[in-house]
Design an enzyme around this catalytic site. Structure first.
Site: not given
Length: 631
Positions: A238, A318-319, A343, A348, A367, A369
């Site tokens: 997506k 993403a990750r 990001d 984290e 992070h 996003g």
């Protein structure tokens, strides 16, 4: 008629059943059902049955636990403490911040507790009081959490897309549904990826910091243009596909790698699907949009960076775990990677002295996003709706560890789901007490091509119907296959093409149990298997065949099957017996093979007949055998 045999996902070991005999006297209603030494015991199956002139047997009723999900070893204790009863609301724990719109929806359904920044120990201590847990990316839902829940936790909701912070295997074993919110933050994540792409190319963050430090360094921060450059989108789901759309609008040439993406969807937006090596070796920019799995963990490492163009630029929204961060620092220092915009990070928040974060050619954000007002509210509502639906026992299109079925297919299959479970419940109640179930065969008659008929959901419900009546395990869509495998039950499937309208997904469903004895001999087919078949008529499940006899009775309430001499007055005799005892008949059907020989009468009843009523039916001279089934 064409037949297609397929292998079930539950390819299982044989099961040696415990030897047991159905009690000839009534079993107290408190009797429970159990497995013994990994074998199925049918001794206390909930069913009334008799042969001509024999006493009638009875067991405890089978109650519906579609809305519950417990690990089999913990089911009994969980049932006693289960708070989801008519007079109480479920408890929903929210462990990370969630938008107010989502919280309002949750509060309208259950008791919501918002406890942020829980330690792993505190979460394990609290989770035993909760029916649902909602997390973002910061909370680790480990096996220890599911063990501490003691079977009460029914659904974990991940407010976002990635579910690498949830132990899916443990969730499945404990029958806990895991749902996510995969659509609401798609645009926000894609926009952030494009923002990092453009900002990195033009050194926006570094130039901003320089000016705020009182400097004017126009020559130092000369950027690169995006037009005509090649962007490799790694992961064409997506978010990845939305990034590709926007990059095309910026004049970039976009390629993508995703082993599961359909080529026609990529071509529709002007994107070429290529191999992993081709993508990384030809790209000027690489944008990461893949999930974190054992396969993708640190997939961008020293060997990967060595295959890239010198001066490549990398974006990751993403990750963090898909990049070996130490290897990325080495690639930046050597000039293989000119810049990176990140990001997400392996840990984290990252440490304050992280070489990667502090690198002058790296742009970082914490992070962000999904961090737009619109996305936050959208994710909150989407996950709240998914969790509430799961607690209501509804099928979820965003379930991660259950059969993944699109919403339109869920709607189409709804009546067949009910049929499948009831056929499973009916079939297992026909098995004699001394028999053990080792093998079940499910046949689907359909006019559709096998590729257009997804039977995973139906198989799960048949498994649920078969196992629950003879086990203390609570079965749902999440753990049906797992529990079947654990108990040694082999389920095979067969699809049979029939020349009928493809408008209906399934023409009929047949369930066969082999190598068992039957309480009702007429349920045995010519090959000696217990065999029943049903279909959906006018939206309602119907039983259409028992053994070699055709019947037509709605699978609602309870069912009495009688094998009788085919002679006048039989319907009236049995109907009068039931009427005198105030047992309401909902449907009645008679099926026979040859006129004036033997026939099967199937009777749907609203109430459960008492012992005396069933005894009177058994005393009718022309009735050879009968069985009462609780559906």
């Amino acid at each position: 008629m064409a037949t297609t045999s397929i292998s079930s996902a539950t390819s299982l070991n044989n099961l040696t059943p415990a030897s047991s005999t159905l009690q000839k006297n009534f079993i107290p209603s408190s009797a429970h059902l159990s497995f013994s030494h990994s074998s199925i015991s049918l001794q206390k199956l909930s069913v009334h049955t008799t042969n001509f002139n024999n006493p009638i047997s009875r067991g405890s009723s089978i109650f519906n636990v579609l809305k519950t999900a417990q690990h089999s070893d913990l089911a009994s204790s969980a049932r006693d403490s289960d708070p989801v009863i008519k007079s109480q609301k479920p408890t929903i724990l929210v462990s990370e911040k969630l938008g107010e719109a989502g919280l309002d929806l949750l509060r309208s359904f259950g008791n919501v507790e918002c406890l942020y920044s829980l330690s792993p120990e505190d979460l394990c201590s609290k989770i035993g009081e909760c029916d649902a847990l909602i997390v973002r990316s910061g909370t680790k839902v480990t096996r220890q959490v599911f063990e501490a829940a003691k079977g009460r936790l029914k659904v974990v909701g991940r407010a976002g897309v990635g579910i690498d912070n949830v132990d899916l295997q443990a969730a499945t074993e404990f029958g806990c549904l895991v749902v996510n919110a995969p659509t609401a933050n798609t645009i926000a994540a894609a926009e952030h990826g494009i923002a990092l792409l453009a900002g990195m190319a033009r050194n926006v963050a570094q130039a901003d910091a320089s000016m705020k430090a009182g400097k004017w360094q126009r020559n130092k921060y000369v950027g690169v243009s995006l037009v005509g450059k090649t962007l490799a989108v790694m992961g064409f789901g997506k978010v990845g596909s939305e990034v590709a759309r926007r990059a095309k609008g910026l004049g970039m040439h976009v390629i993508a790698h995703d082993p599961y993406a359909p080529a026609d969807r990529a071509r529709a937006i002007g994107v070429d699907l290529v191999s992993f090596d081709e993508a990384i070796s030809t790209a000027d920019f690489v944008s990461l949009h893949m999930p974190l799995t054992p396969t993708t963990n640190k997939v961008f490492n020293d060997a990967t960076f060595a295959k890239m163009k010198k001066g490549v630029r990398i974006i990751n929204v993403a990750r963090g775990g898909v990049i070996d961060e130490d290897a990325l620092v080495r690639a930046l220092d050597s000039g293989i990677v000119a810049q990176a915009a990140l990001d997400v990070f392996t840990e984290e928040p990252p440490s304050k002295d992280s070489k990667l974060v502090q690198h002058e050619n790296v742009t970082v954000t914490p992070h962000l996003g999904a961090s737009t007002k619109e996305a936050q509210e959208g994710v909150a509502v989407e996950i709240a709706e998914a969790v509430v639906g799961a607690l209501r026992g509804e099928l979820s299109a965003t379930a991660v560890n259950a059969p993944m079925v699109p919403p339109e297919v869920l709607s189409e299959l709804a009546p067949y789901v009910t049929l499948a479970e009831k056929l499973g419940r009916l079939a297992v109640q026909l098995v004699a007490g001394g028999s053990g179930i080792q093998s079940v065969k499910v046949g689907y008659k359909s006019a559709r091509d096998p590729d257009n008929l997804d039977t995973r959901l139906l198989r799960a419900m048949i498994t649920k119907g078969i196992i629950e009546p003879i086990s203390d395990a609570h079965i749902n869509l999440v753990n049906a296959d797992f529990i079947a495998k654990q108990k040694g039950l082999r389920i095979s499937e067969e699809r049979v093409y029939v020349n009928s309208s493809p408008e209906n997904p399934v023409e009929s469903i047949q369930v066969q149990i082999s190598n068992v004895q039957s309480k009702f001999a007429s349920a045995l087919s010519d090959n000696g298997n217990i065999s029943i078949e049903g279909k959906v008529k006018y939206g309602i499940p119907h039983l259409t065949r028992v053994g070699s006899f055709s019947v037509d009775v709605s699978l609602e309430g309870n069912l009495i099957l009688c094998r009788q001499v085919d002679q006048p007055g039989m319907i009236g005799q049995v109907g009068n017996i039931l009427g005198e005892r105030n047992v309401n008949v909902s449907f009645m059907s008679v099926g026979r093979t040859v006129k004036r020989t033997k026939a099967i009468m199937a009777i749907g009843v609203d109430e459960e007949p008492d012992k005396e009523t069933l005894k009177k039916i058994g005393e009718v001279p022309a009735i050879d055998e009968f069985v009462f089934l609780d559906l």
